[in-house]
Design an enzyme around this catalytic site. Structure first.
Site, PDB file in Angstrom:
ATOM      1  CG  ASP A 202      -1.641   1.225   1.540  1.00 55.94           C
ATOM      2  OD1 ASP A 202      -1.400   2.241   0.848  1.00 55.94           O
ATOM      3  OD2 ASP A 202      -2.467   1.205   2.469  1.00 55.94           O
ATOM      4  CB  CYS A 366      -8.473   4.789   8.835  1.00 52.62           C
ATOM      5  SG  CYS A 366      -9.774   5.898   8.371  1.00 52.62           S
TER       6      CYS A 366
HETATM    7  C1  LIG Z   1      -1.792   3.921   4.409  1.00 56.29           C
HETATM    8  C2  LIG Z   1      -3.104   4.198   3.746  1.00 56.29           C
HETATM    9  N1  LIG Z   1      -3.728   3.223   3.080  1.00 56.29           N
HETATM   10  C3  LIG Z   1      -4.900   3.438   2.463  1.00 56.29           C
HETATM   11  C4  LIG Z   1      -5.535   4.654   2.494  1.00 56.29           C
HETATM   12  C5  LIG Z   1      -6.834   4.821   1.801  1.00 56.29           C
HETATM   13  O1  LIG Z   1      -6.692   5.635   0.689  1.00 56.29           O
HETATM   14  P1  LIG Z   1      -7.928   6.123  -0.140  1.00 56.29           P
HETATM   15  O2  LIG Z   1      -8.914   6.649   0.856  1.00 56.29           O
HETATM   16  O3  LIG Z   1      -7.381   7.185  -1.024  1.00 56.29           O
HETATM   17  O4  LIG Z   1      -8.463   4.966  -0.884  1.00 56.29           O
HETATM   18  C6  LIG Z   1      -4.922   5.698   3.181  1.00 56.29           C
HETATM   19  C7  LIG Z   1      -5.583   7.011   3.273  1.00 56.29           C
HETATM   20  O5  LIG Z   1      -5.650   7.649   4.293  1.00 56.29           O
HETATM   21  C8  LIG Z   1      -3.681   5.465   3.828  1.00 56.29           C
HETATM   22  O6  LIG Z   1      -3.070   6.438   4.508  1.00 56.29           O
END
Ligand SMILES: Cc1ncc(COP(=O)(O)O)c(C=O)c1O
Lengths: 408, 140
Positions: A202, A366
């Site tokens: 990710d 999150c």
């Molecule tokens: C480490 C990580 N993964 C995934 C996401 C999710 O990204 P998106 O909301 O753009 O799909 C975020 C966003 O805050 C993130 O910081």
């Protein structure tokens, strides 16, 4: 190196939003890990698209459709180069990291069975946890967690112990959004491959701040979100090695993703269109390309150096405030500081900072498992970008001290 | 005092402040005066959902009036709930159900009314009114 390599005054002029006031104070935007601000070059690209060549792509014979298609596919090539992918068709447009991860997780339903294992790190965003939990529920595979240390670093020895011939997939962020840790993904990928497992990284938090080379990493899947890269919301990308993308079944059905359709049978389009059903976010894709042009014009390495300097500066100042505890103290970090002040709820601090025009994030970011690990309800997170300055950090520090006095 | 009278009084108090700092300092003070919920009622059932900070509320009838106690782990949230409880506690359930909460806007806390703010002022008001509805049925 550092500061003098970037002309911040000039750069700040590219960002219209940085001129605005919040609650009577000039905005200090320290929530870059949630979303980055947009330079006028990117805003202009969107306006230009809708003003001059808005059309559906890949289908029309007319001039507008051709111009739009060229711009959209041109953006794909820019993304390919930005991440140094071998082929443009290894870049799939998605709505963002969350969508990218779900696309892969759905595809893996065909490959997993009971007894297989998916390894996930202890410091993931919910977006990189929940789709895998759902995958495991569908297939009977099990999810195993790679633990981390108090400093917020992955325990690589435990990771080695977890790897086995049951491991089919390892998923991990390149940079943790809650802690800022830059994970040793090169090593993580090599070890996974040695065990015969595929790897998804990710890259939502790494792509804006550090140079990523997917070929050198030899990663199977890599994700990014344009809105964290000075681009618009609702667009992002999935990189996948050709061989994997060819194997992976399509995610959604519809127009654009087919070669031939009859009621008896449909054959799917070639890569990348197999994964791009329906009319895509055309202006978003083109603007994503413009955002990468913009970042390239500044230079990712220069950005990395400058932001690192901001991180060191802010960390030192913040640590001098009595009662401050920083979560995520790895030596390898992007410019993210997650912290709490003894006796003060992050929500209270965030509310008062907002009153002073300072945007930070408060809460669990999150990443509830990370908060549970530290046994805290959340943190205050300040995350910097190349358009931030030491003067802003000074004002932030003063504001934290002022708020602390009010709250204690 | 009626709910309306108390609200007018609060609006009066807040009108003395001319900047946000004084307003928030006062709220923090009010937070410290919140009638605290008994530990035994600080259960998950009594947590108000939708708040970034934890908020517990307990309601109990005293005669024909409803009495609220509460707590939160965030001090500004405590201040907000203290303001609400000051207007709603020791009032008849029907009066609580009928009460208008427009005064929140007048005391400069409008931003906290946004449902997206995740501090749950809206959820708090809803919860207090739900208690009133529940006890009103009991009284009937
Ligand atoms: C480490 C990580 N993964 C995934 C996401 C999710 O990204 P998106 O909301 O753009 O799909 C975020 C966003 O805050 C993130 O910081």
């Amino acid at each position: 190196m550092t500061e003098n390599t970037l002309d911040i005054t000039q750069i700040r002029k590219d960002f219209p939003i940085l001129n605005r006031k919040v609650n009577g104070n000039p905005l200090i935007y320290f929530d870059n890990a949630a979303t980055s601000q947009t330079p006028k070059q990117v805003i202009d690209t969107i306006v230009d698209y809708y003003s001059n060549y808005n059309a559906n792509i890949h289908r029309g014979v007319h001039a507008l459709a051709q111009e739009a298609t060229e711009a959209y596919e041109g953006a794909r090539t820019k993304i390919q180069h930005f991440f140094n992918a071998a082929k443009a068709h290894e870049i799939i447009f998605t709505s963002g990291t969350t969508h990218s991860i779900n696309l892969v997780a759905n595809g893996f339903t065909a490959f997993l069975k009971k007894g297989d294992e998916v390894l996930v790190s202890a410091m993931e965003h919910h977006s990189n946890i929940v789709p895998w939990q759902m995958l495991c529920e569908r297939t009977g595979a099990s999810l195993k967690v790679i633990p981390m240390s108090k400093e917020g670093e992955l325990l690589m020895d435990s990771y080695r112990d977890l790897l086995s011939d049951r491991t089919k997939l390892v998923v991990c962020n390149h940079v943790s959004n809650a802690l800022g840790t830059i994970n040793p993904i090169q090593e993580l990928i090599t070890l996974a491959h040695d065990a015969g497992a595929a790897v998804l990284i990710d890259g939502a938090q790494s792509s804006p701040h550090i140079k990523v080379d997917v070929q050198k990493l030899d990663v199977d899947f890599y994700t990014a979100s344009a809105h964290k890269l000075c681009g618009p919301t609702g667009i992002g990308m999935l990189y996948g090695k050709s061989a994997w993308l060819a194997k992976l079944p399509p995610y959604q059905g519809g127009g654009e993703m087919i070669a031939e359709v009859t009621f008896e049978k449909t054959t799917y389009a070639d890569l990348p269109y197999k994964f791009e059903a329906g009319t895509p976010n055309i202006s978003g894709g083109i603007a994503f390309g413009a955002a990468l042009d913009y970042l390239n014009s500044i230079g990712i390495e220069a950005i990395e150096d400058y932001e690192h300097d901001l991180l060191i500066y802010a960390t030192k100042q913040l640590s001098e405030i009595e009662g401050v505890k920083i979560y995520g103290t790895s030596k390898n970090k992007t410019a993210v500081i997650s912290f709490n002040i003894q006796g003060i709820h992050p929500y209270d601090m965030g509310t008062l900072l907002d009153k002073m025009g300072i945007a930070v994030r408060t809460g669990h970011h999150c990443a509830q498992p990370v908060m549970d690990y530290y046994k805290i309800p959340g943190t205050i997170r300040a995350s910097f970008s190349f358009y931030n300055t030491k003067e802003e950090i000074n004002r932030f520090i003063e504001a934290v001290i002022k708020a602390k006095k009010m709250l204690r | 005092m009626s709910i309306q009278e108390i609200q007018d009084e609060i609006v009066d108090e807040f009108s003395m402040f001319d900047d946000w700092m004084q307003r928030y300092e006062y709220m923090i003070e009010l937070g410290k005066s919140l009638p605290l919920i008994k530990e035994q009622y600080k259960t998950d059932d009594n947590i108000i959902k939708g708040c970034q900070s934890k908020v517990w509320v307990h309601a109990e009838l005293e005669g024909d009036k409803l009495v609220f106690t509460a707590d939160s782990d965030a001090i500004i949230t405590k201040g907000i709930i203290a303001i609400l409880i000051r207007t709603f506690s020791h009032q008849k359930p029907q009066d609580i159900i009928d009460a208008n909460t427009g005064f929140i806007d007048q005391i400069g806390l409008k931003e906290h009314l946004s449902p997206t703010r995740a501090n749950g002022l809206v959820s708090m008001i809803k919860q207090l009114k739900l208690y009133a509805v529940a006890y009103q049925t009991q009284l009937n």
